[in-house]
Write a protein that holds these residues in place. Structure first.
Motif, PDB file in Angstrom:
ATOM      1  N   GLU A  82       0.824  -1.223   0.000  1.00  0.00           N
ATOM      2  CA  GLU A  82       0.000   0.000   0.000  1.00  0.00           C
ATOM      3  C   GLU A  82       0.851   1.264   0.000  1.00  0.00           C
ATOM      4  OE1 GLU A  82      -3.504  -0.020  -0.250  1.00  0.00           O
ATOM      5  OE2 GLU A  82      -2.733  -1.992  -0.787  1.00  0.00           O
ATOM      6  N   SER A  83       2.140   1.121   0.312  1.00  0.00           N
ATOM      7  CA  SER A  83       2.981   2.294   0.579  1.00  0.00           C
ATOM      8  C   SER A  83       3.704   2.764  -0.670  1.00  0.00           C
ATOM      9  CB  SER A  83       4.033   1.955   1.641  1.00  0.00           C
ATOM     10  OG  SER A  83       3.414   1.453   2.804  1.00  0.00           O
ATOM     11  N   GLU A  84       3.876   4.077  -0.741  1.00  0.00           N
ATOM     12  CA  GLU A  84       4.689   4.634  -1.814  1.00  0.00           C
ATOM     13  C   GLU A  84       6.118   4.861  -1.320  1.00  0.00           C
ATOM     14  OE1 GLU A  84       2.946   7.170  -4.929  1.00  0.00           O
ATOM     15  OE2 GLU A  84       3.995   8.740  -3.809  1.00  0.00           O
ATOM     16  N   LEU A  97       1.360   7.175   1.640  1.00  0.00           N
ATOM     17  CA  LEU A  97       0.496   6.494   0.670  1.00  0.00           C
ATOM     18  C   LEU A  97       0.412   7.312  -0.614  1.00  0.00           C
ATOM     19  CD1 LEU A  97      -0.594   5.586   3.682  1.00  0.00           C
ATOM     20  CD2 LEU A  97      -2.166   4.338   2.235  1.00  0.00           C
ATOM     21  N   PRO A  98       0.018   6.660  -1.711  1.00  0.00           N
ATOM     22  CA  PRO A  98       0.002   7.385  -2.991  1.00  0.00           C
ATOM     23  C   PRO A  98      -0.898   8.610  -2.971  1.00  0.00           C
ATOM     24  CG  PRO A  98      -0.234   5.016  -3.358  1.00  0.00           C
ATOM     25  CD  PRO A  98      -0.284   5.222  -1.873  1.00  0.00           C
ATOM     26  N   HIS A  99      -1.945   8.601  -2.136  1.00  0.00           N
ATOM     27  CA  HIS A  99      -2.851   9.760  -2.122  1.00  0.00           C
ATOM     28  C   HIS A  99      -2.383  10.850  -1.168  1.00  0.00           C
ATOM     29  CE1 HIS A  99      -4.635   7.664   1.386  1.00  0.00           C
ATOM     30  NE2 HIS A  99      -4.574   6.590   0.621  1.00  0.00           N
ATOM     31  N   GLY A 100      -1.211  10.714  -0.545  1.00  0.00           N
ATOM     32  CA  GLY A 100      -0.644  11.812   0.223  1.00  0.00           C
ATOM     33  C   GLY A 100      -0.684  11.628   1.726  1.00  0.00           C
ATOM     34  N   HIS A 101      -1.610  10.794   2.201  1.00  0.00           N
ATOM     35  CA  HIS A 101      -1.717  10.555   3.640  1.00  0.00           C
ATOM     36  C   HIS A 101      -0.471   9.821   4.132  1.00  0.00           C
ATOM     37  CE1 HIS A 101      -3.582   9.509   7.440  1.00  0.00           C
ATOM     38  NE2 HIS A 101      -3.484   8.218   7.190  1.00  0.00           N
ATOM     39  N   ILE A 119      -7.956  -4.950   6.214  1.00  0.00           N
ATOM     40  CA  ILE A 119      -8.680  -3.889   5.515  1.00  0.00           C
ATOM     41  C   ILE A 119      -7.664  -2.852   5.056  1.00  0.00           C
ATOM     42  CG2 ILE A 119     -10.542  -2.195   5.657  1.00  0.00           C
ATOM     43  CD1 ILE A 119     -11.581  -3.553   8.136  1.00  0.00           C
ATOM     44  N   LEU A 120      -7.678  -2.539   3.777  1.00  0.00           N
ATOM     45  CA  LEU A 120      -6.798  -1.504   3.232  1.00  0.00           C
ATOM     46  C   LEU A 120      -7.526  -0.164   3.291  1.00  0.00           C
ATOM     47  CD1 LEU A 120      -5.815  -3.515   0.027  1.00  0.00           C
ATOM     48  CD2 LEU A 120      -4.743  -3.621   2.305  1.00  0.00           C
ATOM     49  N   LEU A 121      -6.789   0.941   3.289  1.00  0.00           N
ATOM     50  CA  LEU A 121      -7.450   2.238   3.133  1.00  0.00           C
ATOM     51  C   LEU A 121      -7.994   2.332   1.703  1.00  0.00           C
ATOM     52  CD1 LEU A 121      -5.148   4.875   4.891  1.00  0.00           C
ATOM     53  CD2 LEU A 121      -7.255   3.832   5.740  1.00  0.00           C
ATOM     54  N   PRO A 122      -9.061   3.090   1.488  1.00  0.00           N
ATOM     55  CA  PRO A 122      -9.535   3.287   0.114  1.00  0.00           C
ATOM     56  C   PRO A 122      -8.402   3.877  -0.728  1.00  0.00           C
ATOM     57  CG  PRO A 122     -11.053   4.273   1.712  1.00  0.00           C
ATOM     58  CD  PRO A 122      -9.827   3.854   2.479  1.00  0.00           C
TER      59      PRO A 122
END
Ligand code: GDP
Ligand code: MN
Ligand code: MN
Length: 253
Positions: A82-84, A97-101, A119-122
């Motif tokens: 899940e990690s960038e 994360l790819p969305h910035g969080h 459960i993954l984050l959306p």
């Protein structure tokens, strides 16, 4: 001004494919200006953003990290996937994360889901908030805001609080810059992270364990203006730079 907070009571255990907007709209009346906060974990369950641990083969890196943290290497592999970028491997994985969080264990949860799954984050929390808002507005006829929340730790303090990871129909930040304080001084730097404040209160009402309240409505909060630049840009985040300098890590890919 009176602000009220309303838990959405009676939602079932959510499974992949469930119509979350329909389930919510059937349980609470929504009005113009309401802010619906939804736990990211149930959005992910409804959308099937889940993984089975027995289908994950941990890499050497996941095994090495898990050896230090004492966690299941397959769980760590899900976190790495899940990690960038990793900011810390030990004593816990902290990643971008790819969305910035930025979150501990990339926000991957092992609680409130059937054993053997995580459960993954959306993957697109902003899109999730927009989709839920559009559905709830169509069902209710009200103009609302939506915030997708997750329970997160913070720097500098013990204790987890709710944070916003996606939002729609409102701005993340209320910008006070240029306003004058009680003594007529012009405010230079105050940008209030209103979505996180809302997420924090919603999280308090949701609870963490078996409360069964993944959706909360905040009613009566006056509208604000501001912007959506919640995450620091490259080079602005001093804590992140300090972590990377103190704990240099191999890039993920
Ligand atoms: P997170 O903060 O997004 O990671 O979500 P949590 O796992 O902390 O859950 C937040 C709230 O939603 C708690 O009150 C849980 O009991 C509740 N919850 C989690 N999953 C479900 C579900 O499938 N159905 C219902 N009704 N409640 C749930
Ligand atoms: Mn979570
Ligand atoms: Mn939580």
């Amino acid at each position: 001004m009176t602000i009220t907070v309303h838990p959405v009571i009676g939602l079932p255990l959510i499974r992949p494919g469930d119509d979350l907007p329909g389930l919510i709209a059937a349980r609470i009346d929504l009005f113009d200006g309401d802010i619906l906060c939804i736990a990211s974990s149930v959005w992910s369950k409804a959308k099937g953003y889940l993984r089975r641990l027995d289908e994950i083969t941990p890499s050497e890196r996941a095994q090495a990290i898990a050896g230090r943290t004492g966690e299941d290497p397959r769980f760590i592999q899900a976190v790495l996937d899940e990690s960038e970028e990793l900011l810390l491997e030990y004593p816990f994985v902290l990643s971008v994360l790819p969305h910035g969080h930025i979150g501990v264990r990339a926000g991957v949860d092992q609680s409130n889901v059937d054993g053997g799954q995580v459960i993954l984050l959306p993957p697109d929390p902003m899109g999730a908030a927009g989709e839920l808002r559009a559905s709830l507005e169509a069902l209710s006829g009200a103009r609302i805001g939506v915030i997708v929340t997750d329970t997160c730790g913070r720097a500098f303090r013990r204790g987890q609080t709710g944070h916003a990871i996606g939002w729609s129909g409102l701005t993340a930040i209320r910008d006070f810059r240029g306003d004058t304080d009680l003594f007529g001084h012009t405010l230079q730097i105050t940008e209030e992270a209103v979505v996180d404040e809302c997420a924090g209160f919603a999280n308090l009402v949701m609870g963490e364990s078996n409360n069964g309240v993944p959706a909360v409505v905040i009613r009566g909060l006056p509208a604000w203006t501001g912007h959506d630049d919640l995450y620091w840009h490259e080079g602005e985040d001093l804590i992140r730079e300090a972590l990377c300098a103190r704990y240099p890590l191999e890039p993920l890919r």
